[in-house]
Scaffold this motif. Sequence first.
Motif, PDB file in Angstrom:
ATOM      1  N   ALA A 144      -3.156   4.970  -2.071  1.00 55.77           N
ATOM      2  CA  ALA A 144      -4.192   5.180  -1.387  1.00 55.77           C
ATOM      3  C   ALA A 144      -4.343   3.963  -0.693  1.00 55.77           C
ATOM      4  CB  ALA A 144      -5.530   4.823  -2.469  1.00 55.77           C
ATOM      5  N   LEU A 145      -4.072   2.618  -0.496  1.00 58.84           N
ATOM      6  CA  LEU A 145      -4.114   1.695   0.313  1.00 58.84           C
ATOM      7  C   LEU A 145      -3.193   1.913   1.667  1.00 58.84           C
ATOM      8  CD1 LEU A 145      -4.456  -1.453  -2.076  1.00 58.84           C
ATOM      9  CD2 LEU A 145      -6.282  -0.418  -0.471  1.00 58.84           C
ATOM     10  N   PHE A 146      -1.899   2.403   1.140  1.00 51.55           N
ATOM     11  CA  PHE A 146      -0.861   2.724   2.062  1.00 51.55           C
ATOM     12  C   PHE A 146      -1.514   3.775   2.883  1.00 51.55           C
ATOM     13  CE2 PHE A 146       2.577   5.267   3.452  1.00 51.55           C
ATOM     14  CZ  PHE A 146       3.295   4.369   4.211  1.00 51.55           C
ATOM     15  N   ALA A 147      -1.671   4.947   2.440  1.00 50.75           N
ATOM     16  CA  ALA A 147      -2.155   5.945   3.041  1.00 50.75           C
ATOM     17  C   ALA A 147      -3.316   5.746   4.161  1.00 50.75           C
ATOM     18  CB  ALA A 147      -2.634   7.050   2.155  1.00 50.75           C
ATOM     19  N   ASP A 148      -4.289   4.954   3.772  1.00 47.84           N
ATOM     20  CA  ASP A 148      -5.354   4.552   4.764  1.00 47.84           C
ATOM     21  C   ASP A 148      -4.795   3.668   5.867  1.00 47.84           C
ATOM     22  OD1 ASP A 148      -8.441   4.289   4.922  1.00 47.84           O
ATOM     23  OD2 ASP A 148      -7.642   2.173   5.196  1.00 47.84           O
ATOM     24  N   ALA A 149      -3.789   2.802   5.639  1.00 46.28           N
ATOM     25  CA  ALA A 149      -3.376   1.857   6.537  1.00 46.28           C
ATOM     26  C   ALA A 149      -2.393   2.845   7.566  1.00 46.28           C
ATOM     27  CB  ALA A 149      -2.561   0.820   6.108  1.00 46.28           C
ATOM     28  N   ALA A 150      -1.525   3.544   6.910  1.00 49.83           N
ATOM     29  CA  ALA A 150      -0.596   4.358   7.775  1.00 49.83           C
ATOM     30  C   ALA A 150      -1.306   5.392   8.551  1.00 49.83           C
ATOM     31  CB  ALA A 150       0.340   5.204   6.683  1.00 49.83           C
ATOM     32  N   LEU A 151      -2.423   5.920   8.135  1.00 47.15           N
ATOM     33  CA  LEU A 151      -3.017   7.022   9.158  1.00 47.15           C
ATOM     34  C   LEU A 151      -3.829   6.197  10.196  1.00 47.15           C
ATOM     35  CD1 LEU A 151      -4.622   9.632   6.435  1.00 47.15           C
ATOM     36  CD2 LEU A 151      -2.599   9.673   7.918  1.00 47.15           C
ATOM     37  N   ARG A 152      -4.291   5.110   9.940  1.00 45.21           N
ATOM     38  CA  ARG A 152      -5.068   4.374  10.794  1.00 45.21           C
ATOM     39  C   ARG A 152      -3.989   3.964  11.955  1.00 45.21           C
ATOM     40  NH1 ARG A 152      -9.981   2.899   9.655  1.00 45.21           N
ATOM     41  NH2 ARG A 152     -10.631   2.863   7.466  1.00 45.21           N
ATOM     42  N   ARG A 153      -2.779   3.464  11.636  1.00 39.70           N
ATOM     43  CA  ARG A 153      -1.804   3.166  12.516  1.00 39.70           C
ATOM     44  C   ARG A 153      -1.209   4.481  13.369  1.00 39.70           C
ATOM     45  NH1 ARG A 153      -0.459  -0.529   8.385  1.00 39.70           N
ATOM     46  NH2 ARG A 153      -0.965  -2.579   9.049  1.00 39.70           N
ATOM     47  N   VAL A 154      -1.280   5.801  12.683  1.00 40.59           N
ATOM     48  CA  VAL A 154      -0.772   6.908  13.533  1.00 40.59           C
ATOM     49  C   VAL A 154      -1.886   7.146  14.380  1.00 40.59           C
ATOM     50  CG1 VAL A 154      -0.653   9.243  13.046  1.00 40.59           C
ATOM     51  CG2 VAL A 154       0.603   7.865  11.471  1.00 40.59           C
ATOM     52  N   ALA A 182      -2.854  12.895  -6.529  1.00 39.44           N
ATOM     53  CA  ALA A 182      -1.447  12.945  -7.058  1.00 39.44           C
ATOM     54  C   ALA A 182      -0.797  14.224  -6.878  1.00 39.44           C
ATOM     55  CB  ALA A 182      -1.309  12.395  -8.577  1.00 39.44           C
ATOM     56  N   ALA A 183       0.380  14.149  -6.730  1.00 41.55           N
ATOM     57  CA  ALA A 183       1.261  15.389  -6.320  1.00 41.55           C
ATOM     58  C   ALA A 183       2.332  15.510  -7.639  1.00 41.55           C
ATOM     59  CB  ALA A 183       2.155  15.502  -5.109  1.00 41.55           C
ATOM     60  N   GLY A 184       2.010  16.339  -8.548  1.00 39.98           N
ATOM     61  CA  GLY A 184       2.848  16.438  -9.739  1.00 39.98           C
ATOM     62  C   GLY A 184       2.400  15.465 -10.908  1.00 39.98           C
ATOM     63  N   SER A 185       3.121  15.297 -11.761  1.00 38.70           N
ATOM     64  CA  SER A 185       2.871  14.322 -12.809  1.00 38.70           C
ATOM     65  C   SER A 185       3.285  13.227 -12.888  1.00 38.70           C
ATOM     66  CB  SER A 185       3.471  15.174 -14.301  1.00 38.70           C
ATOM     67  OG  SER A 185       5.001  15.060 -14.138  1.00 38.70           O
ATOM     68  N   GLY A 186       4.235  12.934 -11.816  1.00 42.40           N
ATOM     69  CA  GLY A 186       4.496  11.545 -11.851  1.00 42.40           C
ATOM     70  C   GLY A 186       3.588  10.688 -10.665  1.00 42.40           C
ATOM     71  N   SER A 187       3.609   9.574 -10.870  1.00 39.93           N
ATOM     72  CA  SER A 187       3.163   8.836  -9.665  1.00 39.93           C
ATOM     73  C   SER A 187       3.915   8.405  -8.415  1.00 39.93           C
ATOM     74  CB  SER A 187       2.288   7.636 -10.448  1.00 39.93           C
ATOM     75  OG  SER A 187       3.304   6.758 -10.754  1.00 39.93           O
ATOM     76  N   THR A 188       4.794   9.287  -8.095  1.00 41.20           N
ATOM     77  CA  THR A 188       5.597   8.689  -7.025  1.00 41.20           C
ATOM     78  C   THR A 188       5.383   9.391  -5.724  1.00 41.20           C
ATOM     79  OG1 THR A 188       7.283  10.415  -7.742  1.00 41.20           O
ATOM     80  CG2 THR A 188       7.622   8.334  -8.620  1.00 41.20           C
ATOM     81  N   ALA A 189       4.277  10.210  -5.731  1.00 38.77           N
ATOM     82  CA  ALA A 189       3.899  11.146  -4.540  1.00 38.77           C
ATOM     83  C   ALA A 189       2.423  11.215  -4.675  1.00 38.77           C
ATOM     84  CB  ALA A 189       4.766  12.386  -4.395  1.00 38.77           C
ATOM     85  N   ALA A 190       1.773  11.423  -3.591  1.00 36.10           N
ATOM     86  CA  ALA A 190       0.454  11.819  -3.423  1.00 36.10           C
ATOM     87  C   ALA A 190       0.370  12.471  -2.159  1.00 36.10           C
ATOM     88  CB  ALA A 190      -0.351  10.543  -3.461  1.00 36.10           C
ATOM     89  N   GLU A 191      -0.820  13.543  -2.121  1.00 33.70           N
ATOM     90  CA  GLU A 191      -1.239  14.274  -1.064  1.00 33.70           C
ATOM     91  C   GLU A 191      -2.357  13.653  -0.542  1.00 33.70           C
ATOM     92  OE1 GLU A 191      -2.061  18.093  -2.838  1.00 33.70           O
ATOM     93  OE2 GLU A 191       0.083  18.650  -2.563  1.00 33.70           O
ATOM     94  N   VAL A 192      -2.435  13.707   0.821  1.00 33.55           N
ATOM     95  CA  VAL A 192      -3.545  12.782   1.398  1.00 33.55           C
ATOM     96  C   VAL A 192      -4.370  13.870   2.376  1.00 33.55           C
ATOM     97  CG1 VAL A 192      -3.862  10.778   3.121  1.00 33.55           C
ATOM     98  CG2 VAL A 192      -1.863  10.707   1.789  1.00 33.55           C
TER      99      VAL A 192
END
Length: 163
Positions: free
Chosen positions: A64-74, A120-130
């Motif tokens: 969540a923290l990464f997605a927020d920062a990445a979208l702001r930079r985009v 979260a995308a799938g059962s693992g915590s290795t991917a997420a939809e934003v």
Amino acid sequence: MPSHTTRSPAARGSFTSPVIDYEPAPAPVTGPCPPPSPAALHRRTPRPLRPAPAAAPVAPQPAALFADAALRRVLEVIDRRRPAAQLRALLAPPLLATVVTHARLRHAAPARLRRVRLRAAGSGSTAAEVFATYTRGERVRAIAGRVELVGPDRWQLVALQIG
């Protein structure tokens, strides 16, 4: 040889047929509906409880923290407030070209990120939809993507849709 003269459609005959009215006759109106009584306006009507929706898998906090920062930079790169080279570590290489293409357009107002949601995308915590909304002037727009864990502690935006 007969001469060919142009005749009007009325002279050649009609190509249309009358439309048959299939609608029922209008019902007579007796008058306006009476206003509701004060008791009816303040009546407590019991409503059945709806079952709670199935809980979606929760995305990890670092995503969540990464997605927020990445979208702001985009959005800052698209508005030309930040150089595109600063996105290399955050975006997959094909996405960098997409963002640079969006940056070629001039915008009257800067974009401001408003709301970011993750699932979260799938059962693992290795991917997420934003899913996010941003404003540009008076308009509200959407942006969506997918973040994935590409290293032990490194997230990357691997899919991006800018609306």
